[in-house]
Motif scaffolding. Structure first.
Motif, PDB file in Angstrom:
ATOM      1  N   ARG A  79      90.310  34.484 109.840  1.00 45.42           N
ATOM      2  CA  ARG A  79      91.674  34.682 110.054  1.00 45.42           C
ATOM      3  C   ARG A  79      91.843  35.487 111.636  1.00 45.42           C
ATOM      4  O   ARG A  79      90.939  36.165 111.912  1.00 45.42           O
ATOM      5  CB  ARG A  79      92.229  35.804 109.116  1.00 45.42           C
ATOM      6  CG  ARG A  79      92.194  35.099 107.552  1.00 45.42           C
ATOM      7  CD  ARG A  79      92.795  36.079 106.976  1.00 45.42           C
ATOM      8  NE  ARG A  79      92.637  35.916 105.417  1.00 45.42           N
ATOM      9  CZ  ARG A  79      93.018  36.580 104.360  1.00 45.42           C
ATOM     10  NH1 ARG A  79      93.449  37.852 104.579  1.00 45.42           N
ATOM     11  NH2 ARG A  79      92.964  36.079 103.239  1.00 45.42           N
ATOM     12  N   ASN A  82      92.348  30.657 114.762  1.00 41.41           N
ATOM     13  CA  ASN A  82      92.788  29.293 114.224  1.00 41.41           C
ATOM     14  C   ASN A  82      92.622  28.167 114.856  1.00 41.41           C
ATOM     15  O   ASN A  82      93.286  27.052 114.474  1.00 41.41           O
ATOM     16  CB  ASN A  82      94.181  29.566 113.240  1.00 41.41           C
ATOM     17  CG  ASN A  82      95.331  29.671 114.610  1.00 41.41           C
ATOM     18  OD1 ASN A  82      94.995  29.954 115.504  1.00 41.41           O
ATOM     19  ND2 ASN A  82      96.492  29.394 114.177  1.00 41.41           N
ATOM     20  N   CYS A 112      94.228  26.616 105.860  1.00 41.53           N
ATOM     21  CA  CYS A 112      95.695  27.506 105.692  1.00 41.53           C
ATOM     22  C   CYS A 112      95.435  28.401 104.468  1.00 41.53           C
ATOM     23  O   CYS A 112      95.469  27.795 103.452  1.00 41.53           O
ATOM     24  CB  CYS A 112      96.871  26.607 105.770  1.00 41.53           C
ATOM     25  SG  CYS A 112      98.414  27.867 105.861  1.00 41.53           S
ATOM     26  N   ILE A 184     106.266  24.482 107.105  1.00 42.36           N
ATOM     27  CA  ILE A 184     105.156  24.791 106.251  1.00 42.36           C
ATOM     28  C   ILE A 184     105.264  24.200 104.896  1.00 42.36           C
ATOM     29  O   ILE A 184     106.284  24.228 104.516  1.00 42.36           O
ATOM     30  CB  ILE A 184     105.135  26.412 106.136  1.00 42.36           C
ATOM     31  CG1 ILE A 184     104.835  27.023 107.555  1.00 42.36           C
ATOM     32  CG2 ILE A 184     103.835  26.702 105.504  1.00 42.36           C
ATOM     33  CD1 ILE A 184     103.741  26.893 108.395  1.00 42.36           C
ATOM     34  N   PRO A 188     104.836  30.992 101.186  1.00 41.86           N
ATOM     35  CA  PRO A 188     104.309  32.155 101.779  1.00 41.86           C
ATOM     36  C   PRO A 188     104.535  33.217 100.555  1.00 41.86           C
ATOM     37  O   PRO A 188     105.299  33.130  99.826  1.00 41.86           O
ATOM     38  CB  PRO A 188     104.961  32.240 103.027  1.00 41.86           C
ATOM     39  CG  PRO A 188     105.725  31.289 103.331  1.00 41.86           C
ATOM     40  CD  PRO A 188     105.737  30.387 102.195  1.00 41.86           C
ATOM     41  N   PRO A 194     106.505  32.552 107.590  1.00 36.86           N
ATOM     42  CA  PRO A 194     105.297  32.189 108.135  1.00 36.86           C
ATOM     43  C   PRO A 194     104.833  32.997 109.439  1.00 36.86           C
ATOM     44  O   PRO A 194     105.993  33.064 110.117  1.00 36.86           O
ATOM     45  CB  PRO A 194     105.588  30.572 108.361  1.00 36.86           C
ATOM     46  CG  PRO A 194     106.790  30.305 107.692  1.00 36.86           C
ATOM     47  CD  PRO A 194     107.590  31.464 107.560  1.00 36.86           C
ATOM     48  N   GLU A 198     100.102  30.521 111.305  1.00 38.27           N
ATOM     49  CA  GLU A 198     100.174  29.778 110.258  1.00 38.27           C
ATOM     50  C   GLU A 198     101.065  28.325 110.934  1.00 38.27           C
ATOM     51  O   GLU A 198     100.630  27.139 110.791  1.00 38.27           O
ATOM     52  CB  GLU A 198     100.852  30.087 109.207  1.00 38.27           C
ATOM     53  CG  GLU A 198      99.987  31.060 108.442  1.00 38.27           C
ATOM     54  CD  GLU A 198     101.052  31.963 107.484  1.00 38.27           C
ATOM     55  OE1 GLU A 198     100.119  32.797 106.645  1.00 38.27           O
ATOM     56  OE2 GLU A 198     101.994  32.115 107.541  1.00 38.27           O
TER      57      GLU A 198
END
Length: 282
Positions: A79, A82, A112, A184, A188, A194, A198
């Motif tokens: 994390r 990305n 993701c 997205i 979430p 988001p 992301e």
């Protein structure tokens, strides 16, 4: 102990809890007006000197010839790092020649974390040949349950809004249809916004989605969509002003959920709808 005394003691204890008391009094008084002394460092412990930053050897993100090959997977990308995942998303998106291929590629994307907690993958709804494409932020609870964007209260309001200018997601006619997607595709947790990471990770899919759908006009619903596609937020300032992004005319609008919270915003949204209708009829 008398009942009155016990009640007074319990009331005093409850008051202390409310005031933030969370530990018993120690054996020695503590002077809270002084800083606590720093702990003494052991004399026999030697601290290794830090290496100069110029001599640091960063670990490679991808395998090199001198290392044994490591397959790229969701577990290999931590994390906050990305960029490798974004590169993979871009490569996957570029290989898609139509919307069905893009849907399959996004559904197969494993990098993701939102995918792990979502019930359904939410790709799009409406007529993909529509002249008007609406981009929202992310699925909510009802969207996650049904697998389609804008199907909750906000979605029903959105339908009524665009029906007022003669457009509907169910229309087979591209001239009177709308096509809807989100930045997205997975809900979430707790409907939070988001994160920037992301959004950045998944933007190659969004950009390819616009290329393949090839609408004449794009409507951005809310701050998240504006931040993703325009690189700017502040929907109150942005709404009502035509701009351009991804090679298309773009109109930012209040998200329908904002209209449900504040009915006074409906006046501005009606003005935006009229501008969109005028643009499409030109």
């Amino acid at each position: 102990m008398a009942t009155e005394d016990r009640a007074e003691l319990l009331a005093a204890l409850e008051w202390q809890f409310e005031m933030g008391v969370d530990e018993a009094i120690g054996e020695k008084p503590v002077d809270r007006t002084r800083l606590a002394p720093e702990p003494r460092r052991s004399q026999h412990v030697q601290v290794a000197p830090k290496r100069a930053s110029a001599q640091a050897e960063p670990l490679p993100l991808m395998p090199t010839r001198s290392t044994s090959p490591v397959p790229v997977s969701a577990g290999n990308i931590s994390r906050g790092e990305n960029e490798p995942a974004r590169a993979i998303a871009k490569a996957m998106a570029e290989r898609c020649d139509d919307l069905e291929a893009l849907r399959a590629a996004m559904d197969a994307f494993e990098f993701c974390d939102l995918k792990k907690g979502a019930r359904n993958f939410v790709f799009s709804d409406g007529n993909p040949d529509a002249r008007l494409m609406i981009v929202g932020e992310a699925p909510g609870r009802e969207e996650d349950q049904k697998g389609f964007p804008f199907v909750g209260r906000a979605g029903r309001l959105l339908d009524r809004m665009f029906e007022s200018i003669g457009l509907a997601r169910s229309s087979p006619n591209p001239g009177s249809a709308i096509y809807i997607t989100n930045v997205i595709p997975w809900r979430p947790p707790n409907n939070r916004d988001p994160t920037a990471e992301e959004v950045r990770m998944l933007m190659p899919f969004v950009e390819r989605h616009v290329e393949l759908a090839d609408p004449e006009v794009i409507v951005l619903m809310g701050n998240t969509a504006c931040g993703a596609i325009l690189g700017r937020k502040g929907i109150t300032r942005l709404r009502g002003h035509w701009t351009e992004a991804l090679g298309k005319p773009v109109m930012p609008m209040f998200h329908p959920a904002a209209l449900l919270r504040d009915g006074l915003k409906k006046r501005e949204s009606w003005s935006d709808l009229l501008a969109i209708g005028e643009r499409l009829s030109a």
